[in-house]
Design a protein around this motif. Sequence first.
Motif, PDB file in Angstrom:
ATOM      1  N   UNK A 126     -72.031  37.176 -31.178  1.00 38.40           N
ATOM      2  CA  UNK A 126     -70.795  36.470 -31.511  1.00 38.40           C
ATOM      3  C   UNK A 126     -70.714  35.085 -30.883  1.00 38.40           C
ATOM      4  N   UNK A 127     -71.504  34.828 -29.852  1.00 40.91           N
ATOM      5  CA  UNK A 127     -71.374  33.581 -29.089  1.00 40.91           C
ATOM      6  C   UNK A 127     -71.847  32.392 -29.918  1.00 40.91           C
ATOM      7  N   UNK A 128     -70.995  31.374 -30.033  1.00 37.86           N
ATOM      8  CA  UNK A 128     -71.279  30.240 -30.913  1.00 37.86           C
ATOM      9  C   UNK A 128     -71.961  29.078 -30.199  1.00 37.86           C
ATOM     10  N   UNK A 129     -72.141  29.190 -28.885  1.00 38.13           N
ATOM     11  CA  UNK A 129     -72.709  28.076 -28.117  1.00 38.13           C
ATOM     12  C   UNK A 129     -74.076  28.471 -27.563  1.00 38.13           C
ATOM     13  N   UNK A 130     -74.530  27.773 -26.544  1.00 39.61           N
ATOM     14  CA  UNK A 130     -75.863  28.013 -26.000  1.00 39.61           C
ATOM     15  C   UNK A 130     -76.048  29.481 -25.620  1.00 39.61           C
ATOM     16  N   UNK A 131     -77.184  30.035 -26.052  1.00 36.88           N
ATOM     17  CA  UNK A 131     -77.549  31.402 -25.683  1.00 36.88           C
ATOM     18  C   UNK A 131     -79.066  31.508 -25.708  1.00 36.88           C
ATOM     19  N   UNK A 132     -79.626  32.467 -24.994  1.00 34.47           N
ATOM     20  CA  UNK A 132     -81.085  32.499 -24.830  1.00 34.47           C
ATOM     21  C   UNK A 132     -81.808  33.085 -26.042  1.00 34.47           C
ATOM     22  N   UNK A 167     -65.414  38.295 -22.260  1.00 31.37           N
ATOM     23  CA  UNK A 167     -64.835  37.567 -21.127  1.00 31.37           C
ATOM     24  C   UNK A 167     -65.888  37.220 -20.091  1.00 31.37           C
ATOM     25  N   UNK A 168     -66.934  38.000 -19.977  1.00 33.88           N
ATOM     26  CA  UNK A 168     -68.025  37.694 -19.043  1.00 33.88           C
ATOM     27  C   UNK A 168     -68.857  36.513 -19.532  1.00 33.88           C
ATOM     28  N   UNK A 169     -68.779  36.233 -20.823  1.00 28.58           N
ATOM     29  CA  UNK A 169     -69.367  35.033 -21.412  1.00 28.58           C
ATOM     30  C   UNK A 169     -68.300  33.931 -21.492  1.00 28.58           C
ATOM     31  N   UNK A 170     -67.393  33.899 -20.523  1.00 26.75           N
ATOM     32  CA  UNK A 170     -66.334  32.878 -20.464  1.00 26.75           C
ATOM     33  C   UNK A 170     -65.519  32.839 -21.750  1.00 26.75           C
ATOM     34  N   UNK A 171     -65.291  34.012 -22.333  1.00 24.28           N
ATOM     35  CA  UNK A 171     -64.477  34.140 -23.549  1.00 24.28           C
ATOM     36  C   UNK A 171     -64.962  33.207 -24.663  1.00 24.28           C
ATOM     37  N   UNK A 172     -66.295  33.100 -24.763  1.00 23.67           N
ATOM     38  CA  UNK A 172     -66.883  32.331 -25.851  1.00 23.67           C
ATOM     39  C   UNK A 172     -66.916  30.835 -25.647  1.00 23.67           C
ATOM     40  N   UNK A 173     -66.562  30.350 -24.475  1.00 23.58           N
ATOM     41  CA  UNK A 173     -66.587  28.914 -24.207  1.00 23.58           C
ATOM     42  C   UNK A 173     -68.034  28.410 -24.052  1.00 23.58           C
ATOM     43  N   UNK A 174     -68.249  27.096 -24.155  1.00 26.08           N
ATOM     44  CA  UNK A 174     -69.617  26.561 -24.061  1.00 26.08           C
ATOM     45  C   UNK A 174     -70.348  26.962 -22.783  1.00 26.08           C
ATOM     46  N   UNK A 175     -69.606  27.155 -21.677  1.00 24.74           N
ATOM     47  CA  UNK A 175     -70.250  27.525 -20.418  1.00 24.74           C
ATOM     48  C   UNK A 175     -70.486  29.025 -20.292  1.00 24.74           C
ATOM     49  N   UNK A 176     -70.316  29.766 -21.388  1.00 22.11           N
ATOM     50  CA  UNK A 176     -70.419  31.223 -21.342  1.00 22.11           C
ATOM     51  C   UNK A 176     -71.764  31.747 -20.876  1.00 22.11           C
ATOM     52  N   UNK A 177     -72.841  31.159 -21.343  1.00 21.08           N
ATOM     53  CA  UNK A 177     -74.180  31.627 -20.961  1.00 21.08           C
ATOM     54  C   UNK A 177     -74.382  31.512 -19.452  1.00 21.08           C
ATOM     55  N   UNK A 178     -73.963  30.390 -18.876  1.00 25.05           N
ATOM     56  CA  UNK A 178     -74.111  30.204 -17.423  1.00 25.05           C
ATOM     57  C   UNK A 178     -73.268  31.219 -16.659  1.00 25.05           C
TER      58      UNK A 178
END
Length: 334
Positions: A140-146, A81-92
């Motif tokens: 687990x995050x499918x979008x932008x990550x560092x 949930x701190x990664x916006x529940x896996x949404x594209x804006x999760x990293x930010x």
Amino acid sequence: MIGDCGKSAADKPSPAFAELKKQLSEAGPNSAVIYLGDNIYEYGLPADSAPDRKEMERRMTTQLEPANGFQGKTIVIPGNHDWAQGKPEGYAARLREEQFVEKHLNQGNTYLPDDGCPGPFELPLNERITLLAYDSQWWLHAHEKPGKAEGCATDTDAEFIAAFKAALERNKDKQIIVAAHHPFHSYGAHGGHYHPKFHLFPLLMFKKNLWIPMPVLGSVAVWYRKYVGNIQDIPNKRYKALKTELEAAFSQYPGLIYVTGHDHNLQYLPIAGRHYIVSGSGSKSNYVGHGKKALYTDAGIGFGRLIFDENGKERLEFFVAEPEKTQTRFVKEW
């Protein structure tokens, strides 16, 4: 060890926080508190201009209040949930939360691992205990990550696993505690365990009070979560890959302790000489079963505590907090 604290209401804070504050005030400098992720429901800390920004800040500061003035180490770990529940804006969202927490606590480097990297971050708690904190949602995050371009030590799954194995080996002569959000064993929902009522009323999985009977679809939904799973469930292919890789590494280190949140209950599962602890009911609680691997399960609001004495003995306690009283429900020594 307290997880999933991000749902506490403004007018009725979780009773676990008062008990945690009491215990931290008595703990002394040779101690630590670990927040095990899902610190802000549902989508982490929004941008400054968002209409719900103040409410999400309140959810974060309310759970951190017990650590104000704490003499030991405070560690905050992110969850899905701190990664916006896996949404594209999760990293930010993850980066915003880290910046906010460390500024608010003013206790140095407390939000781990740094900068959205997967870790593991090695933190010596004393001369004989090392904490390895890692960000399981990164996997687990499918979008932008560092990755390396953003200053992380790893870019790929294989590099992350290799770094984890190296960290374990460096600490082979110490008591190793691994802390993350996602468990590898659970008798809660993310492990595919549901109260029988969900077979008839499956919409209760998503929202309380949706008592709409759907008998066949309900059983299908329960079957799916138990044997296939969404990305946040242990049976899911991607999640299972993380579990398989790290448990293979853990197998070389008898006595390793793995502490997590994610499922909203309290669990202790001693498996293959290792200690698996779920402490994810800091602000909400859900049904938990009790299978053969479990020595203890409880659906109460609360948290766990590990005590290490001077003779090398270790003791695990769980505290179930209620508005008027707190009960010690379980003690195990090894």
